[in-house]
Design an enzyme around this catalytic site. Sequence first.
Site, PDB file in Angstrom:
ATOM      1  N   MET A  13       7.765  16.403   3.390  1.00  0.00           N
ATOM      2  CA  MET A  13       6.689  16.509   2.520  1.00  0.00           C
ATOM      3  C   MET A  13       7.145  16.020   1.173  1.00  0.00           C
ATOM      4  SD  MET A  13       3.418  17.992   1.601  1.00  0.00           S
ATOM      5  CE  MET A  13       2.718  18.216   0.019  1.00  0.00           C
TER       6      MET A  13
ATOM      7  N   GLU B 229       6.441   2.464  18.480  1.00  0.00           N
ATOM      8  CA  GLU B 229       6.042   1.049  18.191  1.00  0.00           C
ATOM      9  C   GLU B 229       7.223   0.147  18.808  1.00  0.00           C
ATOM     10  OE1 GLU B 229       5.281   0.511  14.052  1.00  0.00           O
ATOM     11  OE2 GLU B 229       3.478   1.792  14.193  1.00  0.00           O
TER      12      GLU B 229
ATOM     13  N   ASP C  90      -2.851  -5.862  -0.618  1.00  0.00           N
ATOM     14  CA  ASP C  90      -2.107  -5.483   0.477  1.00  0.00           C
ATOM     15  C   ASP C  90      -1.968  -6.299   1.831  1.00  0.00           C
ATOM     16  OD1 ASP C  90       0.083  -3.785   1.829  1.00  0.00           O
ATOM     17  OD2 ASP C  90      -1.587  -2.624   2.873  1.00  0.00           O
TER      18      ASP C  90
ATOM     19  N   ASN D 173      -2.736  -6.322  12.354  1.00  0.00           N
ATOM     20  CA  ASN D 173      -1.562  -5.725  11.764  1.00  0.00           C
ATOM     21  C   ASN D 173      -0.217  -6.126  12.192  1.00  0.00           C
ATOM     22  OD1 ASN D 173       0.300  -3.563  10.336  1.00  0.00           O
ATOM     23  ND2 ASN D 173      -1.572  -3.116   9.314  1.00  0.00           N
ATOM     24  N   TRP D 174       0.565  -5.298  12.462  1.00  0.00           N
ATOM     25  CA  TRP D 174       2.011  -5.467  13.138  1.00  0.00           C
ATOM     26  C   TRP D 174       1.955  -5.980  14.546  1.00  0.00           C
ATOM     27  CZ3 TRP D 174       3.766  -2.518  16.883  1.00  0.00           C
ATOM     28  CH2 TRP D 174       3.231  -1.599  16.939  1.00  0.00           C
TER      29      TRP D 174
ATOM     30  N   LYS E  14      -2.578 -10.250   7.652  1.00  0.00           N
ATOM     31  CA  LYS E  14      -3.760  -9.277   7.486  1.00  0.00           C
ATOM     32  C   LYS E  14      -5.035  -9.959   6.903  1.00  0.00           C
ATOM     33  CE  LYS E  14      -1.276  -5.092   6.516  1.00  0.00           C
ATOM     34  NZ  LYS E  14      -0.962  -4.138   5.336  1.00  0.00           N
TER      35      LYS E  14
ATOM     36  N   ALA F 175       7.069  -1.246  -0.042  1.00  0.00           N
ATOM     37  CA  ALA F 175       6.397  -1.810  -1.055  1.00  0.00           C
ATOM     38  C   ALA F 175       5.005  -1.014  -1.288  1.00  0.00           C
ATOM     39  CB  ALA F 175       5.906  -3.359  -0.780  1.00  0.00           C
ATOM     40  N   GLU F 176       4.571  -0.148  -0.707  1.00  0.00           N
ATOM     41  CA  GLU F 176       3.639   0.869  -1.126  1.00  0.00           C
ATOM     42  C   GLU F 176       4.144   1.662  -2.148  1.00  0.00           C
ATOM     43  OE1 GLU F 176       3.123  -0.630   2.292  1.00  0.00           O
ATOM     44  OE2 GLU F 176       1.767  -1.357   0.887  1.00  0.00           O
TER      45      GLU F 176
END
Length: 725
Positions: A687, A104, A340, A428-429, A367, A217-218
Amino acid sequence: MRFSQIAGFLTLSAAISLVPGCGNNGGEQPAQTVSAHDRATAPEQDLITATDIIEADANPGEWLSHGRTYSEQRFSPLATITAENAGDLGLAWSFDLGTSRGIEATPIVHDGIIYVTANWNVVHALDATTGKEIWRYDPKVDKSRAAILCCDVVNRGVAIWGDKVYMGTIDGRLIAIDAKNGEAAWDVGTVDLSKPYSITGAPRIVKGKVIIGNGGAELGVRGYVTAYDAETGDQLWRFYTVPGNPAEGHENKLMKRIAQTWTGRWWEVGDGGGTVWDSMAYDPELDLFYIGVGNGSPWNHQLRSPDGGDNLFLSSIVALRPDTGEYVWHYQTTPAETWDFTATQHMILADLEVDGAVRKVIMQAPKNGFFYVLDRENGELLSAQNFVPVNWATHIDMETGRPAEIAAARWPGKQPYGQLPGPLGAHNWHPMSYSPDTGLVYIPAQEAPWAYGEDPDFTYKDNLWNTGSDFFYSALPTEAAQFKAAKAALKGRLLAWDPVKQEAVWAVEHGGPWNGGVLSTAGGLVFQGTADAHFAAYDARTGEKKWRFFTQTGIVAAPISYKIGDDQYVAVAAGWGGSFVLGYGGVFPTGSEAKLGRILAFKLAANGSLPELENVAGPIDVPALITADPDIIAAGQRAYGDYCSVCHGDQAYSSGLVPNLRFSPMTADEEAWRSVVVEGALAPLGMPDFSGLIDEETAAAIRAYVISEANSGRDKAFYEEIAKQ
Ligand code: CA
């Protein structure tokens, strides 16, 4: 069985390559190697100062800060490559990053050197003319932190200042690197590592201060930005975006004031959220520094602030004094945010003529689907219009500056609601671009619907997703015709938007959402990469396609342009990944499934080519069908949606960025599965550790669901066939 025993029946390396988590580093090859005698230090360079960035247009051949200028317009004044000659563009060089995840980063260019980040925060300094590596810096991040990253092990780039290169890391550090030799100058922690903080955004540097935010923040964190002394790494100030627990005392009067917009005990269910994980901008004349603030944690407003309240500064643009972090003004795009809906999307500063007067504006397409134009001196809303179809609000009220909401969007009576846009956002971003020549903003816009509904079983869980929004409702249909319809509803386009008239001028439809960021140039061109592995140039006034190149892997990053000698280059980081790809990259293949990361540089009259794609090994055997009660499979599906789908993909069919559980030996082996899911055996490798959260019965049900999906007949060919339609 513990991990050591698993490693006994697989080899350790095979086990690592099959780690079922967002943190898997499997299959990655080392980047193009630099032998000792090749390794060099960069030539002496000019020091970068505030003046250099403020007067970036005096040196249009460089790309000195994230958005090229403090205004973050992502417009290059270079005009050697034009709409007339763009057809002669070719590959000048490419550099293999040796990674297999989303890339990104926006590269930075100074004195003939490109500085760019890859996965796991590895920084590369490359010769901008040849792509040859000059140095590489690996901060050796704690890969287990990948378990708390919502959206892939990505980074959006470095900043440069003086003689140093600066980067934030997924394990919450801010690092200064000597630009000459790639050695760390200082390295400071910016977060409490007992909380699920991470950094994926690029720092901005203003007046000798390195400013960095964070994400998380999720899962559940309290957002803030911090300024550090560029020379020493000393902390100078910190600005919190949401209030903390009042019982611990508010840090200042502002926190006390904004706490009035919150109710309930938000600090117990996710710390409020409001992370500043990407967008920032600076106006040197007004001496205002702008930050874009993210969503609430949990997403669900009723769980976070049960007696109402706008919840400042969630989903807001906030203007600060860069010397002190003092608050100046804010504008909240989505009061009482519950979807969100971040306002972390790219912000652009420009001077626009509005109603006959030139206004200093800040523009954002967050968003929530509305394009906002604000006066950046005081935050006054000048105009707002939806740039994609939306069904959560009818319009923005110009008197109050608030959205006129559609009541059903807050699930009255706990009725789930199918909404556009959803958490992937109308934008989005992926950075947009503003061309002062055309007066247009070029937006990587998308339509990605989502069904929201309350999670009836919500309890806050440390270091796991805590949205309070039930992902069960948004799972894709399995019946072919319905699945096809869901695919057809996903759209993506390059949208040329007139910010004064607040209307579309032209649009180029892509095959789906999640396309690359945008660059516009004085050559009258707009450049963008796409999910289907192409990089293209369009006429900035008409959208007519002038040139395109097959890049082998999808592009999500934004291009840059620079000049060396007489040659104008356009460069872009290629590498398919991010949240959409983790969740839906498997079931919605785009033709860009090659798992590789590269920097690609193009110029006129070049004719380089990429190495031929190697055949990617096909999936191994589908686990044998086990008989399970349909109720158990249904329970497994529900738990899969709660815990697994955000990384391992809808319908238990992942993009391959992380292991596809349908074909994993962990799935085939009941005991291995139990050990990983119930005991957290692979937590050190990224994981998540679900021990204490997923019990034996639920783990077995999830496995039964995955195996039933593996035997469902919806296989690779099925998904590819629908993707073609
Ligand atoms: Ca978010």
